[in-house]
Design a protein around this motif. Structure first.
Motif, mmCIF file in Angstrom:
data_model
loop_
_atom_site.group_PDB
_atom_site.id
_atom_site.type_symbol
_atom_site.label_atom_id
_atom_site.label_comp_id
_atom_site.label_asym_id
_atom_site.label_seq_id
_atom_site.Cartn_x
_atom_site.Cartn_y
_atom_site.Cartn_z
ATOM 1 N N VAL A 1 0.847 -1.192 0.000
ATOM 2 C CA VAL A 1 0.000 0.000 0.000
ATOM 3 C C VAL A 1 0.884 1.245 0.000
ATOM 4 O O VAL A 1 2.056 1.189 0.392
ATOM 5 C CB VAL A 1 -0.928 0.024 1.233
ATOM 6 C CG1 VAL A 1 -1.855 -1.189 1.238
ATOM 7 C CG2 VAL A 1 -0.119 0.078 2.527
ATOM 8 N N PRO A 2 0.360 2.388 -0.449
ATOM 9 C CA PRO A 2 1.148 3.624 -0.409
ATOM 10 C C PRO A 2 1.469 4.020 1.033
ATOM 11 O O PRO A 2 0.711 3.715 1.960
ATOM 12 C CB PRO A 2 0.218 4.657 -1.059
ATOM 13 C CG PRO A 2 -0.781 3.866 -1.829
ATOM 14 C CD PRO A 2 -0.960 2.588 -1.070
ATOM 15 N N GLY B 1 9.792 1.282 -9.393
ATOM 16 C CA GLY B 1 9.900 2.554 -8.693
ATOM 17 C C GLY B 1 8.823 2.829 -7.662
ATOM 18 O O GLY B 1 8.512 3.998 -7.397
ATOM 19 N N LEU B 2 8.263 1.779 -7.064
ATOM 20 C CA LEU B 2 7.256 1.971 -6.018
ATOM 21 C C LEU B 2 7.926 1.972 -4.648
ATOM 22 O O LEU B 2 7.618 1.149 -3.780
ATOM 23 C CB LEU B 2 6.199 0.870 -6.095
ATOM 24 C CG LEU B 2 5.019 1.106 -7.032
ATOM 25 C CD1 LEU B 2 4.177 -0.154 -7.166
ATOM 26 C CD2 LEU B 2 4.162 2.251 -6.532
ATOM 27 N N THR B 3 8.821 2.910 -4.433
ATOM 28 C CA THR B 3 9.586 2.934 -3.189
ATOM 29 C C THR B 3 8.796 3.538 -2.035
ATOM 30 O O THR B 3 9.040 3.204 -0.878
ATOM 31 C CB THR B 3 10.891 3.725 -3.382
ATOM 32 O OG1 THR B 3 10.572 5.024 -3.927
ATOM 33 C CG2 THR B 3 11.820 3.002 -4.347
ATOM 34 N N ASN B 4 7.854 4.414 -2.331
ATOM 35 C CA ASN B 4 7.066 5.054 -1.263
ATOM 36 C C ASN B 4 5.852 4.193 -0.911
ATOM 37 O O ASN B 4 4.703 4.637 -0.967
ATOM 38 C CB ASN B 4 6.621 6.455 -1.688
ATOM 39 C CG ASN B 4 7.812 7.390 -1.876
ATOM 40 O OD1 ASN B 4 8.770 7.329 -1.116
ATOM 41 N ND2 ASN B 4 7.745 8.221 -2.891
ATOM 42 N N ILE C 1 7.396 -11.587 -0.309
ATOM 43 C CA ILE C 1 8.741 -11.494 -0.876
ATOM 44 C C ILE C 1 8.685 -10.948 -2.295
ATOM 45 O O ILE C 1 9.471 -10.083 -2.681
ATOM 46 C CB ILE C 1 9.440 -12.868 -0.829
ATOM 47 C CG1 ILE C 1 9.785 -13.236 0.614
ATOM 48 C CG2 ILE C 1 10.709 -12.866 -1.688
ATOM 49 C CD1 ILE C 1 10.411 -14.621 0.776
ATOM 50 N N LEU C 2 7.723 -11.450 -3.087
ATOM 51 C CA LEU C 2 7.578 -10.962 -4.459
ATOM 52 C C LEU C 2 7.181 -9.487 -4.489
ATOM 53 O O LEU C 2 7.699 -8.708 -5.298
ATOM 54 C CB LEU C 2 6.537 -11.777 -5.207
ATOM 55 C CG LEU C 2 7.003 -13.029 -5.935
ATOM 56 C CD1 LEU C 2 5.824 -13.717 -6.581
ATOM 57 C CD2 LEU C 2 8.068 -12.701 -6.955
ATOM 58 N N LEU C 3 6.263 -9.089 -3.627
ATOM 59 C CA LEU C 3 5.850 -7.689 -3.580
ATOM 60 C C LEU C 3 7.043 -6.789 -3.268
ATOM 61 O O LEU C 3 7.223 -5.736 -3.887
ATOM 62 C CB LEU C 3 4.757 -7.493 -2.531
ATOM 63 C CG LEU C 3 3.369 -8.031 -2.870
ATOM 64 C CD1 LEU C 3 2.458 -7.942 -1.648
ATOM 65 C CD2 LEU C 3 2.755 -7.265 -4.040
ATOM 66 N N ASP C 4 7.857 -7.213 -2.309
ATOM 67 C CA ASP C 4 9.022 -6.420 -1.924
ATOM 68 C C ASP C 4 10.022 -6.326 -3.073
ATOM 69 O O ASP C 4 10.592 -5.266 -3.337
ATOM 70 C CB ASP C 4 9.680 -7.047 -0.701
ATOM 71 C CG ASP C 4 10.670 -6.108 -0.027
ATOM 72 O OD1 ASP C 4 10.729 -4.918 -0.397
ATOM 73 O OD2 ASP C 4 11.391 -6.554 0.878
ATOM 74 N N GLY C 5 10.220 -7.442 -3.780
ATOM 75 C CA GLY C 5 11.163 -7.426 -4.892
ATOM 76 C C GLY C 5 10.635 -6.688 -6.105
ATOM 77 O O GLY C 5 11.336 -5.846 -6.689
ATOM 78 N N GLN C 6 9.380 -6.959 -6.492
ATOM 79 C CA GLN C 6 8.817 -6.378 -7.709
ATOM 80 C C GLN C 6 8.619 -4.865 -7.614
ATOM 81 O O GLN C 6 8.751 -4.162 -8.610
ATOM 82 C CB GLN C 6 7.486 -7.045 -8.029
ATOM 83 C CG GLN C 6 7.580 -8.511 -8.426
ATOM 84 C CD GLN C 6 8.155 -8.698 -9.811
ATOM 85 O OE1 GLN C 6 9.353 -8.910 -9.954
ATOM 86 N NE2 GLN C 6 7.345 -8.618 -10.822
ATOM 87 N N LYS D 1 0.567 2.185 -8.729
ATOM 88 C CA LYS D 1 1.381 3.362 -9.033
ATOM 89 C C LYS D 1 0.538 4.461 -9.654
ATOM 90 O O LYS D 1 0.746 5.659 -9.392
ATOM 91 C CB LYS D 1 2.523 2.969 -9.980
ATOM 92 C CG LYS D 1 3.554 4.059 -10.215
ATOM 93 C CD LYS D 1 4.714 3.528 -11.058
ATOM 94 C CE LYS D 1 5.804 4.583 -11.202
ATOM 95 N NZ LYS D 1 6.951 4.049 -11.999
ATOM 96 N N ASP D 2 -0.446 4.079 -10.471
ATOM 97 C CA ASP D 2 -1.309 5.050 -11.140
ATOM 98 C C ASP D 2 -2.521 5.455 -10.297
ATOM 99 O O ASP D 2 -3.370 6.227 -10.761
ATOM 100 C CB ASP D 2 -1.801 4.469 -12.474
ATOM 101 C CG ASP D 2 -0.665 4.253 -13.469
ATOM 102 O OD1 ASP D 2 0.385 4.908 -13.315
ATOM 103 O OD2 ASP D 2 -0.826 3.422 -14.386
#
Length: 302
Positions: free
Chosen positions: A133-134, A207-210, A197-202, A185-186
């Motif tokens: 989540v954001p 560029g979804l760092t925030n 683990i996949l969410l953290d890697g993908q 992102k949009d």
């Protein structure tokens, strides 16, 4: 270079697979004859298997496959080469395993439905279903998901879990995790459900760092394994031996085993997992399997 088979629903795949695998030849016999172990891979499944910025196929699952290759080489007493064939997801991998097109596919979760058609190794990682989540999102728990738009991949254990966790959530279907993350992102969804683990890697690749992973404790936890064709006990034995050997080396503080795990799911890895959780999981493996004595590294057996 790679072949792709796109089928969206596991049940639809299995309807096409009434017959057993095309050949009675075991994977060990095939490898002895050809000198090749063929692994089905996903090309965008960070950190399990993906193509990096150097156009190299890398990932935790690839390292596991290479450990299995090394055990196979030792068993056969001859060099074995690892060959990769694209299998875009589990729905593509199962038919390829049954048809003898691939010998191994890693980075998957065990389910009883899948177990009807292939066999599973012991797990080499533990993960769980969480939400991305954001930062600043009000979504922090099951209750706060009510009325929120949550991206899911249909007909998966993740979708089923989300329906049970919060029936009032608005589940938005996407063909794959990347599409769901792009929707986040949009601003088209409020969260993405998936393998933590996949969410953290993908998220790092787009560029979804925030963003944050919630909740702290996964909605449901499960192991990450490899699939092999049915009636291949020899390959299953060698694969389990390689995985348990890695766990044993990690717990003993072996530098090579520790580095292999940490570069993918360590505190400074691509996806960060609490080392204590990794140790607890590997410790469990060693309580259910005989300890594996130190052996030459995978890289030493060509």
């Amino acid at each position: 270079m790679f072949k792709t088979l796109s089928i969206s629903v596991l049940s639809a795949v299995l309807l096409l697979l009434g017959a057993k695998a095309a050949s009675a030849e075991t994977v060990l016999e095939k490898a002895a004859r050809t000198g090749v172990l063929t692994v089905g891979v996903h090309l965008n499944q960070v950190p399990y298997s993906y193509v990096n910025d150097k156009d190299e196929l890398v990932g935790y699952s690839l390292d596991i496959a290479n450990l299995i290759r090394a055990e196979l080489a030792r068993e056969l007493g001859k060099p074995i080469r690892l060959e990769a064939v694209e299998a875009s997801d589990v729905f593509a991998a199962i038919p390829k395993l049954r048809a003898g097109e691939i010998d191994l596919a890693c980075g998957v979760a065990f389910t009883w439905e899948r177990d009807k058609y292939v066999d599973f190794t012991t797990s080499y990682a533990v993960t769980g279903i969480r939400l991305l989540v954001p930062q600043g999102s009000s979504i922090k728990s099951e209750d706060s998901m009510a009325g929120k738009r949550i991206a899911v991949i249909p007909k998966t254990i993740i979708e089923k879990t989300m329906k049970l966790v919060q029936p009032k959530a608005v589940l938005v279907p996407f063909a794959n995790l990347t599409d769901g993350l792009m929707a986040l992102k949009d601003g088209k969804v409020d969260g993405v459900a998936g393998d933590g683990i996949l969410l953290d890697g993908q998220r790092q690749t787009i560029g979804l760092t925030n963003t944050n992973l919630v909740p702290e404790k996964a909605f449901m936890s499960y192991g990450v394994s490899c699939m092999v064709p049915e009636n291949n006990s020899g390959l299953l034995r060698l694969a389990n031996y390689a995985i348990v050997g890695l766990a044993d080396g990690y717990l003993r503080g072996d530098k090579e085993a520790t580095a292999l795990v940490n570069r993918w799911i360590g505190p400074d890895g691509i996806a960060q997992v609490d080392p204590e959780r990794v140790r607890a999981f590997f410790g469990y493996l060693l309580t259910t399997h005989e300890q594996v004595p130190p052996t030459p590294t995978a890289a030493s057996v060509k």
